[in-house]
Design a protein around this motif. Sequence first.
Motif, PDB file in Angstrom:
ATOM      1  N   ASN A   1       0.827  -1.211   0.000  1.00 25.68           N
ATOM      2  CA  ASN A   1       0.000   0.000   0.000  1.00 25.68           C
ATOM      3  C   ASN A   1       0.863   1.264   0.000  1.00 25.68           C
ATOM      4  N   LEU A   2       1.807   1.318  -0.938  1.00 32.54           N
ATOM      5  CA  LEU A   2       2.746   2.442  -0.968  1.00 32.54           C
ATOM      6  C   LEU A   2       2.066   3.759  -1.327  1.00 32.54           C
ATOM      7  N   GLN A   3       0.903   3.687  -1.956  1.00 31.54           N
ATOM      8  CA  GLN A   3       0.223   4.913  -2.371  1.00 31.54           C
ATOM      9  C   GLN A   3      -0.160   5.778  -1.176  1.00 31.54           C
ATOM     10  N   SER A   4      -0.291   5.150  -0.007  1.00 32.30           N
ATOM     11  CA  SER A   4      -0.700   5.904   1.184  1.00 32.30           C
ATOM     12  C   SER A   4       0.482   6.604   1.852  1.00 32.30           C
ATOM     13  N   LEU A   5       1.699   6.268   1.438  1.00 32.16           N
ATOM     14  CA  LEU A   5       2.893   6.862   2.042  1.00 32.16           C
ATOM     15  C   LEU A   5       3.267   8.175   1.362  1.00 32.16           C
ATOM     16  N   PRO A   6       4.013   9.044   2.055  1.00 33.31           N
ATOM     17  CA  PRO A   6       4.625  10.176   1.359  1.00 33.31           C
ATOM     18  C   PRO A   6       5.510   9.645   0.226  1.00 33.31           C
ATOM     19  N   VAL A   7       5.657  10.414  -0.843  1.00 36.27           N
ATOM     20  CA  VAL A   7       6.418   9.935  -2.000  1.00 36.27           C
ATOM     21  C   VAL A   7       7.864   9.614  -1.626  1.00 36.27           C
ATOM     22  N   THR A   8       8.418  10.347  -0.647  1.00 36.66           N
ATOM     23  CA  THR A   8       9.799  10.096  -0.213  1.00 36.66           C
ATOM     24  C   THR A   8       9.932   8.710   0.404  1.00 36.66           C
ATOM     25  N   ASP A   9       8.975   8.350   1.266  1.00 37.82           N
ATOM     26  CA  ASP A   9       9.006   7.027   1.906  1.00 37.82           C
ATOM     27  C   ASP A   9       8.724   5.921   0.889  1.00 37.82           C
ATOM     28  N   ALA A  10       7.850   6.201  -0.077  1.00 39.38           N
ATOM     29  CA  ALA A  10       7.564   5.218  -1.123  1.00 39.38           C
ATOM     30  C   ALA A  10       8.829   4.939  -1.939  1.00 39.38           C
ATOM     31  N   ALA A  11       9.602   5.984  -2.214  1.00 35.88           N
ATOM     32  CA  ALA A  11      10.845   5.807  -2.975  1.00 35.88           C
ATOM     33  C   ALA A  11      11.830   4.913  -2.221  1.00 35.88           C
ATOM     34  N   VAL A  12      11.888   5.060  -0.903  1.00 41.66           N
ATOM     35  CA  VAL A  12      12.770   4.216  -0.086  1.00 41.66           C
ATOM     36  C   VAL A  12      12.327   2.758  -0.158  1.00 41.66           C
ATOM     37  N   GLU A  13      11.020   2.520  -0.062  1.00 41.61           N
ATOM     38  CA  GLU A  13      10.532   1.138  -0.116  1.00 41.61           C
ATOM     39  C   GLU A  13      10.804   0.513  -1.481  1.00 41.61           C
ATOM     40  N   ILE A  14      10.675   1.297  -2.537  1.00 42.47           N
ATOM     41  CA  ILE A  14      11.043   0.808  -3.870  1.00 42.47           C
ATOM     42  C   ILE A  14      12.532   0.476  -3.900  1.00 42.47           C
ATOM     43  N   GLY A  15      13.352   1.372  -3.331  1.00 38.65           N
ATOM     44  CA  GLY A  15      14.798   1.135  -3.296  1.00 38.65           C
ATOM     45  C   GLY A  15      15.144  -0.158  -2.580  1.00 38.65           C
ATOM     46  N   LYS A  16      14.457  -0.431  -1.479  1.00 41.82           N
ATOM     47  CA  LYS A  16      14.719  -1.660  -0.719  1.00 41.82           C
ATOM     48  C   LYS A  16      14.392  -2.905  -1.546  1.00 41.82           C
ATOM     49  N   SER A  17      13.431  -2.779  -2.481  1.00 47.22           N
ATOM     50  CA  SER A  17      13.091  -3.924  -3.323  1.00 47.22           C
ATOM     51  C   SER A  17      14.227  -4.267  -4.293  1.00 47.22           C
ATOM     52  N   PHE A  18      15.149  -3.333  -4.507  1.00 48.48           N
ATOM     53  CA  PHE A  18      16.297  -3.567  -5.393  1.00 48.48           C
ATOM     54  C   PHE A  18      17.539  -4.061  -4.635  1.00 48.48           C
ATOM     55  N   LEU A  19      17.479  -4.123  -3.312  1.00 42.48           N
ATOM     56  CA  LEU A  19      18.652  -4.543  -2.533  1.00 42.48           C
ATOM     57  C   LEU A  19      19.139  -5.916  -3.010  1.00 42.48           C
ATOM     58  N   GLY A  20      20.457  -6.028  -3.206  1.00 39.97           N
ATOM     59  CA  GLY A  20      21.035  -7.283  -3.654  1.00 39.97           C
ATOM     60  C   GLY A  20      21.146  -7.413  -5.157  1.00 39.97           C
ATOM     61  N   LEU A  21      20.551  -6.457  -5.900  1.00 37.14           N
ATOM     62  CA  LEU A  21      20.648  -6.499  -7.360  1.00 37.14           C
ATOM     63  C   LEU A  21      22.049  -6.100  -7.796  1.00 37.14           C
ATOM     64  N   ASP A  22      22.565  -6.756  -8.815  1.00 37.83           N
ATOM     65  CA  ASP A  22      23.923  -6.479  -9.288  1.00 37.83           C
ATOM     66  C   ASP A  22      24.051  -5.071  -9.871  1.00 37.83           C
ATOM     67  N   TYR A  23      25.225  -4.492  -9.651  1.00 43.04           N
ATOM     68  CA  TYR A  23      25.584  -3.242 -10.317  1.00 43.04           C
ATOM     69  C   TYR A  23      25.826  -3.545 -11.794  1.00 43.04           C
ATOM     70  N   ALA A  24      25.362  -2.678 -12.663  1.00 40.36           N
ATOM     71  CA  ALA A  24      25.615  -2.824 -14.104  1.00 40.36           C
ATOM     72  C   ALA A  24      26.050  -1.476 -14.650  1.00 40.36           C
ATOM     73  N   ALA A  25      27.224  -1.430 -15.250  1.00 40.79           N
ATOM     74  CA  ALA A  25      27.772  -0.179 -15.764  1.00 40.79           C
ATOM     75  C   ALA A  25      27.332   0.071 -17.204  1.00 40.79           C
ATOM     76  N   PHE A  26      27.256   1.349 -17.557  1.00 40.55           N
ATOM     77  CA  PHE A  26      27.043   1.796 -18.949  1.00 40.55           C
ATOM     78  C   PHE A  26      25.763   1.236 -19.577  1.00 40.55           C
ATOM     79  N   THR A  27      24.729   1.017 -18.766  1.00 34.92           N
ATOM     80  CA  THR A  27      23.514   0.414 -19.317  1.00 34.92           C
ATOM     81  C   THR A  27      22.805   1.337 -20.310  1.00 34.92           C
ATOM     82  N   LEU A  28      23.047   2.647 -20.212  1.00 35.16           N
ATOM     83  CA  LEU A  28      22.363   3.578 -21.111  1.00 35.16           C
ATOM     84  C   LEU A  28      23.142   3.830 -22.399  1.00 35.16           C
ATOM     85  N   GLU A  29      24.380   3.345 -22.437  1.00 32.70           N
ATOM     86  CA  GLU A  29      25.223   3.619 -23.613  1.00 32.70           C
ATOM     87  C   GLU A  29      25.035   2.526 -24.652  1.00 32.70           C
ATOM     88  N   LYS A  30      24.083   2.731 -25.537  1.00 33.02           N
ATOM     89  CA  LYS A  30      23.763   1.751 -26.572  1.00 33.02           C
ATOM     90  C   LYS A  30      24.128   2.298 -27.943  1.00 33.02           C
TER      91      LYS A  30
END
Length: 242
Positions: A1-30
């Motif tokens: 129910n992230l919609q009920s949170l302030p946008v700042t707190d929602a961004a943190v919860e989204i960030g936590k969902s990425f924890l453990g994901l690998d770093y990938a360099a130059f992903t935008l350079e195509k």
Amino acid sequence: NLQSLPVTDAAVEIGKSFLGLDYAAFTLEKEGDESLVINLRGLDCTTFLENCVVFARCIKKGKTSFEDYAAELQYIRYRSGVMNLYPSRLHYFSDWIYDNAGKGIVKDITKELKGIPYNKKVSFMTENSHLYAKLKNNKAFLDSVLAHEKKINSRQYYYIPKKDVKKVEESIANGDLIAITSSVNGLDINHVGLAVRIDGVLRFMHAPLVGSKVQITEGSLSEYLASIKKHTGIMVARLQEP
């Protein structure tokens, strides 16, 4: 129910969902023409931060289709939200903050936090064009990036030197965007991430570097800054409710 949170707190919860994901360099350079790159299999520091912002904003607005997500990503990644050619991307993060403040997405609160003038001039891309495949043999792109560098250099930015960050940590909110200023010649920002408050300690959530994964620092933000010589301080931008 992230919609009920302030946008700042929602961004943190989204960030936590990425924890453990690998770093990938130059992903935008195509190769080829500039296109909207979407890659959630691996993130660098900027694409991590962008996705935290984009998902949080989409959720808060109740617009959660893939098309909504792609449109929001383009809107924050490109100058004035318009994807044109390579130079239209917001390559310098101080420019990213300025442009997205103009769109009402963030507010640069660095000066309010007793930041001092940041008089660094950007020139890294044009002085190191050999490092950028799209700039190597394209004078028109190089000239365009140079023009944007001049615009960036005409603005007054502020930063908080790292020796002073500990004094203002209490005023930095959970979910504030942290842009770490640089000692590298011609470069404004080394690294970006999110401020996260855990057990009363202001920590830093980020995608650190090649070989690492998205993580939250064990120590405080100020301790993290002190551990890396080329980090000189921070800019702070606060997400605004969409």
